[in-house]
Design a protein around this motif. Structure first.
Motif, PDB file in Angstrom:
ATOM      1  N   PRO A   1      24.166  33.157  19.387  1.00  0.00           N
ATOM      2  CA  PRO A   1      25.623  33.321  19.512  1.00  0.00           C
ATOM      3  C   PRO A   1      26.296  33.971  18.312  1.00  0.00           C
ATOM      4  CG  PRO A   1      24.983  31.136  20.251  1.00  0.00           C
ATOM      5  CD  PRO A   1      23.759  31.781  19.689  1.00  0.00           C
ATOM      6  N   SER A   2      25.829  33.736  17.107  1.00  0.00           N
ATOM      7  CA  SER A   2      26.494  34.287  15.924  1.00  0.00           C
ATOM      8  C   SER A   2      25.718  35.454  15.318  1.00  0.00           C
ATOM      9  CB  SER A   2      26.700  33.178  14.890  1.00  0.00           C
ATOM     10  OG  SER A   2      25.434  32.673  14.497  1.00  0.00           O
ATOM     11  N   LEU A   3      24.990  36.205  16.140  1.00  0.00           N
ATOM     12  CA  LEU A   3      24.134  37.286  15.657  1.00  0.00           C
ATOM     13  C   LEU A   3      24.926  38.324  14.863  1.00  0.00           C
ATOM     14  CD1 LEU A   3      21.466  38.964  15.675  1.00  0.00           C
ATOM     15  CD2 LEU A   3      22.282  39.963  17.802  1.00  0.00           C
ATOM     16  N   PHE A   4      26.017  38.842  15.411  1.00  0.00           N
ATOM     17  CA  PHE A   4      26.759  39.910  14.747  1.00  0.00           C
ATOM     18  C   PHE A   4      27.501  39.396  13.520  1.00  0.00           C
ATOM     19  CE2 PHE A   4      26.218  41.451  19.097  1.00  0.00           C
ATOM     20  CZ  PHE A   4      25.544  42.631  18.829  1.00  0.00           C
ATOM     21  N   LYS A   5      27.981  38.168  13.592  1.00  0.00           N
ATOM     22  CA  LYS A   5      28.642  37.567  12.422  1.00  0.00           C
ATOM     23  C   LYS A   5      27.639  37.381  11.287  1.00  0.00           C
ATOM     24  CE  LYS A   5      31.110  33.472  10.967  1.00  0.00           C
ATOM     25  NZ  LYS A   5      31.376  32.077  11.282  1.00  0.00           N
ATOM     26  N   ASP A   6      26.441  36.911  11.615  1.00  0.00           N
ATOM     27  CA  ASP A   6      25.402  36.724  10.604  1.00  0.00           C
ATOM     28  C   ASP A   6      24.974  38.062   9.998  1.00  0.00           C
ATOM     29  OD1 ASP A   6      25.525  34.049  11.167  1.00  0.00           O
ATOM     30  OD2 ASP A   6      23.690  34.011  12.376  1.00  0.00           O
ATOM     31  N   ALA A   7      24.857  39.098  10.830  1.00  0.00           N
ATOM     32  CA  ALA A   7      24.483  40.422  10.324  1.00  0.00           C
ATOM     33  C   ALA A   7      25.555  40.951   9.384  1.00  0.00           C
ATOM     34  CB  ALA A   7      24.262  41.383  11.484  1.00  0.00           C
ATOM     35  N   HIS A   8      26.815  40.741   9.728  1.00  0.00           N
ATOM     36  CA  HIS A   8      27.925  41.183   8.878  1.00  0.00           C
ATOM     37  C   HIS A   8      27.896  40.448   7.537  1.00  0.00           C
ATOM     38  CE1 HIS A   8      31.859  42.793   7.918  1.00  0.00           C
ATOM     39  NE2 HIS A   8      32.263  41.561   7.633  1.00  0.00           N
ATOM     40  N   THR A   9      27.677  39.162   7.579  1.00  0.00           N
ATOM     41  CA  THR A   9      27.620  38.353   6.356  1.00  0.00           C
ATOM     42  C   THR A   9      26.446  38.793   5.476  1.00  0.00           C
ATOM     43  OG1 THR A   9      28.541  36.491   7.579  1.00  0.00           O
ATOM     44  CG2 THR A   9      27.515  35.989   5.470  1.00  0.00           C
ATOM     45  N   MET A  10      25.296  39.060   6.088  1.00  0.00           N
ATOM     46  CA  MET A  10      24.129  39.474   5.326  1.00  0.00           C
ATOM     47  C   MET A  10      24.385  40.826   4.635  1.00  0.00           C
ATOM     48  SD  MET A  10      20.272  40.348   6.486  1.00  0.00           S
ATOM     49  CE  MET A  10      20.493  42.099   6.490  1.00  0.00           C
ATOM     50  N   CYS A  11      24.982  41.764   5.354  1.00  0.00           N
ATOM     51  CA  CYS A  11      25.258  43.082   4.764  1.00  0.00           C
ATOM     52  C   CYS A  11      26.291  42.994   3.646  1.00  0.00           C
ATOM     53  CB  CYS A  11      25.727  44.052   5.839  1.00  0.00           C
ATOM     54  SG  CYS A  11      24.400  44.537   6.958  1.00  0.00           S
ATOM     55  N   ARG A  12      27.266  42.102   3.793  1.00  0.00           N
ATOM     56  CA  ARG A  12      28.284  41.956   2.750  1.00  0.00           C
ATOM     57  C   ARG A  12      27.722  41.311   1.497  1.00  0.00           C
ATOM     58  NH1 ARG A  12      34.192  42.298   3.728  1.00  0.00           N
ATOM     59  NH2 ARG A  12      34.000  41.374   1.691  1.00  0.00           N
ATOM     60  N   SER A  13      26.694  40.472   1.654  1.00  0.00           N
ATOM     61  CA  SER A  13      26.130  39.795   0.484  1.00  0.00           C
ATOM     62  C   SER A  13      24.975  40.573  -0.153  1.00  0.00           C
ATOM     63  CB  SER A  13      25.641  38.391   0.874  1.00  0.00           C
ATOM     64  OG  SER A  13      24.598  38.494   1.821  1.00  0.00           O
ATOM     65  N   CYS A  14      24.464  41.574   0.528  1.00  0.00           N
ATOM     66  CA  CYS A  14      23.353  42.367  -0.002  1.00  0.00           C
ATOM     67  C   CYS A  14      23.879  43.375  -1.021  1.00  0.00           C
ATOM     68  CB  CYS A  14      22.637  43.079   1.144  1.00  0.00           C
ATOM     69  SG  CYS A  14      21.322  44.181   0.598  1.00  0.00           S
ATOM     70  N   GLU A  15      23.410  43.270  -2.253  1.00  0.00           N
ATOM     71  CA  GLU A  15      23.882  44.160  -3.319  1.00  0.00           C
ATOM     72  C   GLU A  15      23.479  45.605  -3.045  1.00  0.00           C
ATOM     73  OE1 GLU A  15      23.289  44.728  -8.099  1.00  0.00           O
ATOM     74  OE2 GLU A  15      22.958  42.758  -7.223  1.00  0.00           O
ATOM     75  N   ARG A  16      22.270  45.806  -2.539  1.00  0.00           N
ATOM     76  CA  ARG A  16      21.787  47.161  -2.255  1.00  0.00           C
ATOM     77  C   ARG A  16      22.634  47.835  -1.170  1.00  0.00           C
ATOM     78  NH1 ARG A  16      16.416  48.927   0.631  1.00  0.00           N
ATOM     79  NH2 ARG A  16      16.389  51.104   0.046  1.00  0.00           N
ATOM     80  N   CYS A  17      23.045  47.040  -0.169  1.00  0.00           N
ATOM     81  CA  CYS A  17      23.877  47.608   0.907  1.00  0.00           C
ATOM     82  C   CYS A  17      25.263  47.994   0.391  1.00  0.00           C
ATOM     83  CB  CYS A  17      24.024  46.610   2.056  1.00  0.00           C
ATOM     84  SG  CYS A  17      22.487  46.285   2.939  1.00  0.00           S
ATOM     85  N   GLN A  18      25.749  47.299  -0.611  1.00  0.00           N
ATOM     86  CA  GLN A  18      27.099  47.536  -1.099  1.00  0.00           C
ATOM     87  C   GLN A  18      27.187  48.667  -2.108  1.00  0.00           C
ATOM     88  OE1 GLN A  18      29.803  46.043   0.227  1.00  0.00           O
ATOM     89  NE2 GLN A  18      28.245  45.249   1.616  1.00  0.00           N
TER      90      GLN A  18
END
Length: 144
Positions: free
Chosen positions: A11-28
């Protein structure tokens, strides 16, 4: 995308993906973009309704009621079509079509786009467009 392709879902797949990308230093972090890596910038053409018309002959078709060609004008924004049957594909028909079907009904456009055939590059056609200050642009398969 790997998660979705592997048929995993919660159920929270997209929310979890968003949170992971926001916390990943390399992605930012974004490295310095050099001109070679940049996308080309293309201007967005802003044209109004009835400003640009594309015009071309279709045919020859099998003769029907003495006509074997069709002269077609397409308005670029609304995709409205004006078409007339023609016996020949010459510049006189193009001039008549422009005056009666385009200029008198819809007003004078800013540009006419054609394929650059001999019937569109005739002196009287160029004179008509110059008189009304209409630009004639030629589109080829290599430069649409």
């Amino acid at each position: 995308m790997k998660v979705l392709r592997s048929s995993f879902c919660w159920p929270s797949l997209f929310k979890d993906a968003h949170t992971m990308c926001r916390s990943c230093e390399r992605c930012q972090k974004l490295g310095k973009l050099i001109r070679r890596n940049m996308m080309p910038l293309n201007p967005i053409l802003i044209i109004d309704l009835l400003d640009v018309w594309g015009i071309n002959f279709m045919g020859p078709f099998p003769i029907s009621f003495g006509y074997s060609y069709t002269l077609v004008g397409v308005e670029y924004v609304s995709k409205g079509v004006e078409a007339i049957p023609c016996k020949y594909n010459d510049h006189k028909i193009v001039l008549k079509f422009m005056k009666e079907n385009i200029f008198s009904r819809f007003g004078v456009p800013k540009a006419i786009i054609s394929d650059g055939g001999t019937h569109f590059c005739y002196k009287s056609f160029e004179t008509l467009l110059a008189k009304y200050e209409v630009k004639h642009k030629v589109a080829t398969p290599y430069h649409p």
